[in-house]
Design a protein around this motif. Structure first.
Motif, PDB file in Angstrom:
ATOM      1  N   SER A 187       0.704  -1.110   0.218  1.00 55.59           N
ATOM      2  CA  SER A 187      -0.018  -0.300   0.134  1.00 55.59           C
ATOM      3  C   SER A 187       0.992   1.607  -0.579  1.00 55.59           C
ATOM      4  CB  SER A 187      -0.765  -0.464   1.594  1.00 55.59           C
ATOM      5  OG  SER A 187      -2.180  -0.842   1.379  1.00 55.59           O
ATOM      6  N   SER A 188       1.648   1.304   0.693  1.00 56.39           N
ATOM      7  CA  SER A 188       3.173   2.557   0.881  1.00 56.39           C
ATOM      8  C   SER A 188       3.816   2.261  -0.498  1.00 56.39           C
ATOM      9  CB  SER A 188       4.091   2.084   2.323  1.00 56.39           C
ATOM     10  OG  SER A 188       3.035   2.003   3.724  1.00 56.39           O
ATOM     11  N   ALA A 189       3.950   1.689  -1.307  1.00 54.13           N
ATOM     12  CA  ALA A 189       4.938   1.917  -2.234  1.00 54.13           C
ATOM     13  C   ALA A 189       4.197   2.279  -3.511  1.00 54.13           C
ATOM     14  CB  ALA A 189       5.165   0.504  -3.034  1.00 54.13           C
ATOM     15  N   ALA A 190       1.694   2.049  -3.511  1.00 54.47           N
ATOM     16  CA  ALA A 190       1.457   2.054  -4.497  1.00 54.47           C
ATOM     17  C   ALA A 190       0.834   3.489  -4.279  1.00 54.47           C
ATOM     18  CB  ALA A 190       0.338   1.181  -4.346  1.00 54.47           C
ATOM     19  N   ILE A 191       1.266   3.855  -2.667  1.00 54.79           N
ATOM     20  CA  ILE A 191       0.996   5.524  -3.146  1.00 54.79           C
ATOM     21  C   ILE A 191       2.242   6.332  -3.654  1.00 54.79           C
ATOM     22  CG2 ILE A 191       0.199   6.765  -0.847  1.00 54.79           C
ATOM     23  CD1 ILE A 191      -0.835   5.004   0.745  1.00 54.79           C
ATOM     24  N   LEU A 192       3.148   6.191  -2.838  1.00 56.99           N
ATOM     25  CA  LEU A 192       4.129   6.626  -3.272  1.00 56.99           C
ATOM     26  C   LEU A 192       4.412   6.540  -4.854  1.00 56.99           C
ATOM     27  CD1 LEU A 192       6.884   7.535  -2.880  1.00 56.99           C
ATOM     28  CD2 LEU A 192       7.876   5.663  -2.903  1.00 56.99           C
ATOM     29  N   ALA A 193       3.913   5.560  -5.251  1.00 54.58           N
ATOM     30  CA  ALA A 193       4.164   5.404  -7.168  1.00 54.58           C
ATOM     31  C   ALA A 193       2.781   6.419  -7.609  1.00 54.58           C
ATOM     32  CB  ALA A 193       3.862   3.897  -7.571  1.00 54.58           C
ATOM     33  N   THR A 194       1.873   6.734  -6.918  1.00 55.80           N
ATOM     34  CA  THR A 194       1.290   7.070  -7.716  1.00 55.80           C
ATOM     35  C   THR A 194       1.084   8.715  -7.062  1.00 55.80           C
ATOM     36  OG1 THR A 194      -0.683   5.721  -6.825  1.00 55.80           O
ATOM     37  CG2 THR A 194      -1.732   8.316  -7.393  1.00 55.80           C
ATOM     38  N   ALA A 216       2.897  14.123  -9.448  1.00 59.82           N
ATOM     39  CA  ALA A 216       3.924  15.250  -9.362  1.00 59.82           C
ATOM     40  C   ALA A 216       4.695  15.546 -10.885  1.00 59.82           C
ATOM     41  CB  ALA A 216       4.592  15.213  -7.645  1.00 59.82           C
ATOM     42  N   LEU A 217       4.989  14.014 -11.185  1.00 58.68           N
ATOM     43  CA  LEU A 217       5.754  14.479 -12.138  1.00 58.68           C
ATOM     44  C   LEU A 217       4.734  14.752 -13.754  1.00 58.68           C
ATOM     45  CD1 LEU A 217       8.625  11.329 -12.506  1.00 58.68           C
ATOM     46  CD2 LEU A 217       8.575  13.521 -11.553  1.00 58.68           C
ATOM     47  N   GLN A 218       3.742  14.723 -13.557  1.00 56.27           N
ATOM     48  CA  GLN A 218       2.683  15.064 -15.102  1.00 56.27           C
ATOM     49  C   GLN A 218       2.263  16.379 -14.693  1.00 56.27           C
ATOM     50  OE1 GLN A 218      -0.576  12.491 -15.838  1.00 56.27           O
ATOM     51  NE2 GLN A 218       0.520  10.712 -14.664  1.00 56.27           N
ATOM     52  N   GLY A 219       2.189  16.594 -12.898  1.00 58.93           N
ATOM     53  CA  GLY A 219       2.060  18.253 -13.480  1.00 58.93           C
ATOM     54  C   GLY A 219       3.617  19.186 -13.561  1.00 58.93           C
ATOM     55  N   ARG A 220       4.577  18.527 -13.363  1.00 63.36           N
ATOM     56  CA  ARG A 220       5.830  19.480 -14.155  1.00 63.36           C
ATOM     57  C   ARG A 220       5.860  18.795 -15.531  1.00 63.36           C
ATOM     58  NH1 ARG A 220       9.684  21.163 -10.786  1.00 63.36           N
ATOM     59  NH2 ARG A 220      10.596  21.102 -11.728  1.00 63.36           N
ATOM     60  N   GLY A 221       5.042  18.412 -15.882  1.00 64.05           N
ATOM     61  CA  GLY A 221       4.866  18.032 -17.901  1.00 64.05           C
ATOM     62  C   GLY A 221       4.021  19.027 -18.160  1.00 64.05           C
ATOM     63  N   HIS A 222       3.320  19.307 -17.540  1.00 60.44           N
ATOM     64  CA  HIS A 222       1.869  20.092 -17.879  1.00 60.44           C
ATOM     65  C   HIS A 222       2.545  21.575 -17.754  1.00 60.44           C
ATOM     66  CE1 HIS A 222      -0.887  17.867 -18.929  1.00 60.44           C
ATOM     67  NE2 HIS A 222      -1.190  16.693 -18.085  1.00 60.44           N
ATOM     68  N   ARG A 223       3.316  21.945 -16.823  1.00 63.50           N
ATOM     69  CA  ARG A 223       4.479  22.977 -17.157  1.00 63.50           C
ATOM     70  C   ARG A 223       4.588  23.664 -18.412  1.00 63.50           C
ATOM     71  NH1 ARG A 223       6.894  22.679 -11.023  1.00 63.50           N
ATOM     72  NH2 ARG A 223       5.188  23.003  -9.988  1.00 63.50           N
ATOM     73  N   LEU A 224       5.235  22.728 -19.683  1.00 59.56           N
ATOM     74  CA  LEU A 224       5.735  22.735 -20.506  1.00 59.56           C
ATOM     75  C   LEU A 224       5.020  23.036 -21.597  1.00 59.56           C
ATOM     76  CD1 LEU A 224       8.422  19.370 -19.843  1.00 59.56           C
ATOM     77  CD2 LEU A 224       9.128  22.314 -19.713  1.00 59.56           C
ATOM     78  N   GLU A 225       3.512  22.804 -21.556  1.00 61.20           N
ATOM     79  CA  GLU A 225       2.530  22.626 -22.546  1.00 61.20           C
ATOM     80  C   GLU A 225       2.043  24.540 -22.459  1.00 61.20           C
ATOM     81  OE1 GLU A 225       1.744  21.030 -24.185  1.00 61.20           O
ATOM     82  OE2 GLU A 225       1.912  18.734 -23.638  1.00 61.20           O
ATOM     83  N   LEU A 226       2.266  25.122 -23.242  1.00 62.04           N
ATOM     84  CA  LEU A 226       2.305  26.189 -24.522  1.00 62.04           C
ATOM     85  C   LEU A 226       0.984  26.931 -23.535  1.00 62.04           C
ATOM     86  CD1 LEU A 226       3.388  26.650 -27.904  1.00 62.04           C
ATOM     87  CD2 LEU A 226       4.338  27.790 -25.717  1.00 62.04           C
ATOM     88  N   VAL A 227      -0.120  25.384 -23.798  1.00 61.99           N
ATOM     89  CA  VAL A 227      -1.660  25.844 -23.154  1.00 61.99           C
ATOM     90  C   VAL A 227      -1.261  25.623 -21.707  1.00 61.99           C
ATOM     91  CG1 VAL A 227      -3.577  25.316 -23.670  1.00 61.99           C
ATOM     92  CG2 VAL A 227      -2.137  25.618 -25.250  1.00 61.99           C
ATOM     93  N   PRO A 228      -2.414  25.995 -20.759  1.00 61.51           N
ATOM     94  CA  PRO A 228      -2.040  25.357 -19.780  1.00 61.51           C
ATOM     95  C   PRO A 228      -3.459  24.439 -19.121  1.00 61.51           C
ATOM     96  CG  PRO A 228      -2.345  27.917 -19.167  1.00 61.51           C
ATOM     97  CD  PRO A 228      -2.175  27.703 -20.854  1.00 61.51           C
ATOM     98  N   VAL A 229      -3.832  23.442 -18.427  1.00 63.86           N
ATOM     99  CA  VAL A 229      -5.175  22.971 -18.044  1.00 63.86           C
ATOM    100  C   VAL A 229      -5.808  23.850 -17.428  1.00 63.86           C
ATOM    101  CG1 VAL A 229      -3.384  20.612 -18.096  1.00 63.86           C
ATOM    102  CG2 VAL A 229      -3.797  22.313 -16.159  1.00 63.86           C
ATOM    103  N   GLU A 230      -6.993  23.754 -17.541  1.00 60.37           N
ATOM    104  CA  GLU A 230      -8.423  24.516 -17.127  1.00 60.37           C
ATOM    105  C   GLU A 230      -7.572  24.230 -15.036  1.00 60.37           C
ATOM    106  OE1 GLU A 230     -10.214  26.087 -19.061  1.00 60.37           O
ATOM    107  OE2 GLU A 230      -9.147  25.931 -20.500  1.00 60.37           O
ATOM    108  N   PRO A 231      -8.132  25.072 -14.887  1.00 59.17           N
ATOM    109  CA  PRO A 231      -8.695  24.833 -13.621  1.00 59.17           C
ATOM    110  C   PRO A 231      -9.138  23.688 -13.265  1.00 59.17           C
ATOM    111  CG  PRO A 231      -9.090  27.044 -14.441  1.00 59.17           C
ATOM    112  CD  PRO A 231      -8.436  26.704 -15.076  1.00 59.17           C
TER     113      PRO A 231
END
Length: 153
Positions: free
Chosen positions: A53-60, A65-80
């Motif tokens: 469970s702990s490993a799964a939560i960490l993976a999620t 978090a890394l997808q959020g960082r990836g979205h910062r690279l986009e020219l069009v930001p995601v809708e809030p």
């Protein structure tokens, strides 16, 4: 917005918010990590294993978090997000349905290709002749391959 409307909205806007090559590649690794984390969390809860469970939560969490960082690279930001319920629904629908649909439909590959290859080249401009570049030829060949199962020339 009901779940069907949310999925439709997500699917229609997905290519607009996913154009950056690095973000596309990150998603190709991190969405499966998120899904694996969800499955492992379920297994950990069923088995009563704190380690799973702990490993799964960490993976999620790492995946999001890394997808959020990836979205910062986009020219069009995601809708809030409009609220916590909508945030959870959007995240789970994107990970479990919208991104896999994006990949399986060929849109992920088309978006990645658009970032790699020029759309057209203009050779022989002096003769006023525009020659379609290799990117378009590759695109047509790839689309035929996906549609008819033909081999690339």
């Amino acid at each position: 917005m009901n779940p069907v409307q949310l999925l439709t909205w997500q699917h229609q806007g997905y290519p607009r918010y996913h154009q950056n090559r690095a973000n596309l590649v990150l998603h190709s690794v991190l969405v499966p990590l998120f899904i694996a984390g969800n499955v492992c969390l379920l297994m950990g809860l069923v088995r009563g294993s704190w380690l799973w469970s702990s490993a799964a939560i960490l993976a999620t969490v790492v995946s999001l978090a890394l997808q959020g960082r990836g979205h910062r690279l986009e020219l069009v930001p995601v809708e809030p997000f409009t609220g916590p319920g909508q945030a959870v629904a959007r995240v789970f629908f994107e990970q479990w349905i919208t991104f896999p649909r994006f990949v399986l439909s060929g849109e992920w590959w088309r978006a990645l290709r658009r970032r790699w290859l020029p759309e057209t080249s203009t050779v022989g401009v002096e003769e006023n002749i525009a020659v379609t570049g290799y990117a378009q030829e590759f695109s047509v060949a790839w689309d035929r391959t996906l549609q008819f199962g033909l081999k690339l020339p």
